[in-house]
Design an enzyme around this catalytic site. Sequence first.
Site, PDB file in Angstrom:
ATOM      1  CD  GLU A 176       3.968  -4.438   9.350  1.00  0.00           C
ATOM      2  OE1 GLU A 176       3.394  -4.770   8.303  1.00  0.00           O
ATOM      3  OE2 GLU A 176       4.215  -5.232  10.272  1.00  0.00           O
ATOM      4  CG  LEU A 203      -2.062  -1.009   1.136  1.00  0.00           C
ATOM      5  CD1 LEU A 203      -2.913  -0.930   2.400  1.00  0.00           C
ATOM      6  CD2 LEU A 203      -2.935  -0.756  -0.073  1.00  0.00           C
ATOM      7  NE  ARG A 251      -6.457  -7.172  16.915  1.00  0.00           N
ATOM      8  CZ  ARG A 251      -6.179  -6.688  15.713  1.00  0.00           C
ATOM      9  NH1 ARG A 251      -4.962  -6.226  15.446  1.00  0.00           N
ATOM     10  NH2 ARG A 251      -7.083  -6.663  14.759  1.00  0.00           N
TER      11      ARG A 251
END
Lengths: 667, 259, 248
Positions: free
Chosen positions: A456, A45, A339
């Site tokens: 990232e 991306l 999480r």
Amino acid sequence: MSNILDSKIPEGNLNEKWTKYKSSVHLVNPANKRSLEIIVVGSGLAGSAAAASLAEMGYKVKCFCFQDSPRRAHSIAAQGGINAAKNYQNDGDSTYRLFYDTIKGGDYRAREGNVHRLAEVSSSIIDQCVAQGVPFAREYGGLLSNRSFGGTQVQRTFYAAGQTGQQLLLGAYSALERQVGMGQVKMYSRHEMLDVVTIDGKARGIIARDLVTGQLERHFGHAVLLCSGGYGNVFYLSTNAMGSNVTAAWKAHKRGAYMANPCYTQIHPTCIPRSGDHQSKLTLMSESLRNDGRIWVPAKKEDAEALRNGTLRPTQIKEEDRDYYLERRYPAFGNLVPRDVASRAAKERCDAGFGVNSTGEAVYLDFFYNMTEKYGRTEATKKGIENPTAPQLKEFGAGVIKEKYGNLFDMYKQITGVDPYEEPMQIYPAVHYTMGGLWVDYNLMTTVPGLYALGEANFSDHGANRLGASALMQGLADGYFVIPYTIGDYLADEIRTKAISTDHPAFAATEKEVEDKIQKLLNIKGTKSVDHYHKRLGKIMWDECGMARNTEGLKSAIASIQQIKTEFWSNVRVPGEANEFNQELEKAGRVADFIELGELMCKDALERNESCGGHFREEYQTDEGEALRDDVNFAFVSAWENQEDGWKLHKEELKFENIKIAARSYK
Amino acid sequence: MNWISTFLKSSIGKKLLMGLTGLFLCTFLIVHLSGNLQLLKHDGGLAFNTYAVFMTTNPLIKFVSYGLYAIILFHAFWGLYLVMENKKARPVQYASYNGNANSNWSSRWMGVLGTIILAFLILHMWNFWAQYKFGTTPYTQYERNLATGKVTFSPFTGEIAGKMEKFVDTERNVEITQVKDLYAIVADGFKAWWLVIIYVISMAALSFHLVHGFSSAFQTLGVNHKKYNALIKNIGVWLFGIIIPILFAIMPIYFLLLN
Amino acid sequence: MKINLKVWRQKNNKAKGELKDYKVDHVSPDMSFLEMFDVLNEDLITKGDDPIAFDHDCREGICGSCSMHINGRPHGPLAGVTTCQLHMRSFKDGDTIVVEPWRAGAFPVNKDLSVDRSAFDRIIAAGGFISVNTGNAQDANNLPIGKEAADEAFMSAACIGCGACVAACKNASAMLFVSAKVSQLSLLPQGQPEAKMRVMAMVNQMDAEGFGSCTNTGACSAECPKGIDLSNIARMNREFFSANLTGK
């Protein structure tokens, strides 16, 4: 050298920083853009979006990916969605709320300025993607549909079934290919970047290897953008793609870019457990399953033993012999705790000997109760059946479950061979995302001038923990809406720099280093495969630098990793030649870098004497076992500089001027 | 008109030609069948022979028939050309290829089925068209009683201009037709059992060719809609795949049994 | 389980290839097909042999990298899955499995089971996009799109570009791949302004790459791991006709 860690956040009110920056940043005039070359490494991306956008502006772009096509980058596997502060649902969302949720979700370890900018541009991402033809889910009226995701209180997540990452990536990919077709981008697929070339302290190009022919190539660029993703594969098993690696970022680190917060790792609680030593990769099951599944292990050790031997089926275990440990420990949130909390609780039970599959690393996610009692009974009532039988309840409930999670249940059955309508699913946490990455300033530039990190690969926006549906947002924000502006700030001063010939001694020297390293790997001709070392590294990382860390474990991990490094460089076996298609050689180079990264991650984890987000230090927890953050001593970004004799820590203080820091509690 | 040639040179344009000619040939089959069904009329061939004369003398029909021959040839050879082109797209074949798992047998063997049909057409033209046109076809005189409609016939050895003469004998109240007797050639030809077998096999090939070909042509033309797909498929299978080939196949069998 | 493999080995694009026999012992039914190859490769490396090259990445059926032709079928015996999603429980102890690369002139072999599918990228570069520069977009909700059209466009957009359609087609035709992209963009209003140029450019590029033409066998759709429908091909045919008849 503390001035190096100048984050360059613009002065002024939080709301106005980005707007002011955009109107005052240096610009490059169109004629000059044509003579400026930019190298983009990675085509996910961030990479595709950056390459396409910069090419549209007139820069000459070269884009590299190790896959056979830019469309295969691992962004494609993201399922859930993408956040944007559109407030289409009229539920009180705003840029500030998205900013606030992201900072809080990141456990107050992210930079306010960057995160607010991310929230500001989030809205334009959706507009851009729709204009590109990304088929987001829609309502019957034709407007975009939203869902809430990851426990947020507003519905701000845009999605395309369970394939949002795929659709967004294909949108960016098509924009990229359009520029390839127009000759503005030259695409280099099946090319792996193996080093950054620096001249006079500035990044001026890369050395890449053509993975088909094995030839090394030199490429010049006025700037180099690393959009090479995360490094979750340092754990060997993760939900990352097999090829995802740290090499590009690590080479940058070796050339002077600081690595920030490497120990922040996100572990996802609902993955399909590994079935044996042959396992190569883990598969994520959507988090939404926890809405209707109850998590348990047997209360008696002998039952767990029998389950592991296969002499007992979970359905034979009586209700009173089951331990619904999340409901027991966290009565308020139960199975829906965040999480990291859910992940650690599963590990705790399995470590205590209650794991339910042959590897001892699995817990049950059981839909039976909700299937029969919640949905089955409602359906029976709808049908006017007053005293439904047990088979009726199951049949009705299964229909509802199928509608909600049908594809996930099918996928589970496909992978495990077990029908989750009949037996509870087995799940176990797995590494999913790495919040750490190359340190970048507000311009997304690393500590090496002209070298940028996006998506990232950088560390900047998620703090110590990333919110669901925010990874896609950050990748596209960096690529579409941040770098096109911020790169001008650097390139405006480079318009007089003529393209440097790749015959320059710096290119030759760097290429030689790369070549030597490849030859070194090939010449070891040892006895153990690359995977052998990768698996050993992964196990150490998972055990000692995974869901829970402690001083002793981290110290022993560092020693073990150093041992692995020595063994790797003396006994690895890399078959084949340098000048051919050689997948083992590719892996060897990547694992060599993972080994070094692993050590740094442990060192970073050891240094951070607190628990925050994806970093849980067992020494720093409350009596109830909750994470204990230390805002007085650790409200900083750890940025590691690579030096001859090890790493040097630099700290970037985090200032929270717009948000009041508070503890997280889910009791 | 450069765009036309560019269009027809594209892969989609090429197959459009196959689809359009194929559908045209399908309509021809209906016409051909309805004419030939008169072979099964118990009138000693009067209706059939009259039809044969009409088909070979009417100027419009003659004109259309030359177009038909051209289209048959085009469809056949263009198809073979495309088969060869498509073969080139896979220069190295699979060692193991399980086509039955994903597609119908007939759809993958259109070229072979079509070649069988082409060979059949050559034989068929030789058997009847060539005999009728160039061979020594006998003439037959039919007498139809205008009162009862009863038809009797006998060989005719006299000379007439053209293929047929028709007049009414008012004295006997019969309509007399003297005509070139293609029916006799047909009846005679299908005395040979092996020819009948060849015809039946060829009709089987035609059946498989059309089971795929008919609906495939619509897909090529871009006609694919949930509401109508079943209809097109059914017409392809039942009418062109089953009814038409069976009726064609019945004719040689009928004459074989008649003898 | 014990599995016998016949695997296509080919050193590089110029070399001649052949099927070679391998035996893999200790295969667990829980292994994925690719994990079975990992085990075999590990074995080959320890023995000093050259491991088998094959493409793979996400191993969860979405990246489209994996591309094995297994016992005569792309992605093996199961419908709706990619090679990486196929597990050994779909085979029996003692089975012999033939594994070949995708076969198409437009997909030359790199090595062993890895092929070059860059032809697909070039087709997309020819027109598989909407020409909109970053930053020009209007508000996303200014353009309502009916749910049905959006859903249908999504179904077409679900293509992962693996090339199984080409591999399955007896003509090595790429029509399903190309038509899926043409369909996605032609079903959406954003795609309309350049619809005619797009379909012409993409079909021309497809032809130039040397793919075969479509004979509507339906093998592509039957083997497509994402179930892309044949109606996409019909739609592309329509678009192509109308573009030729009425376009510039």
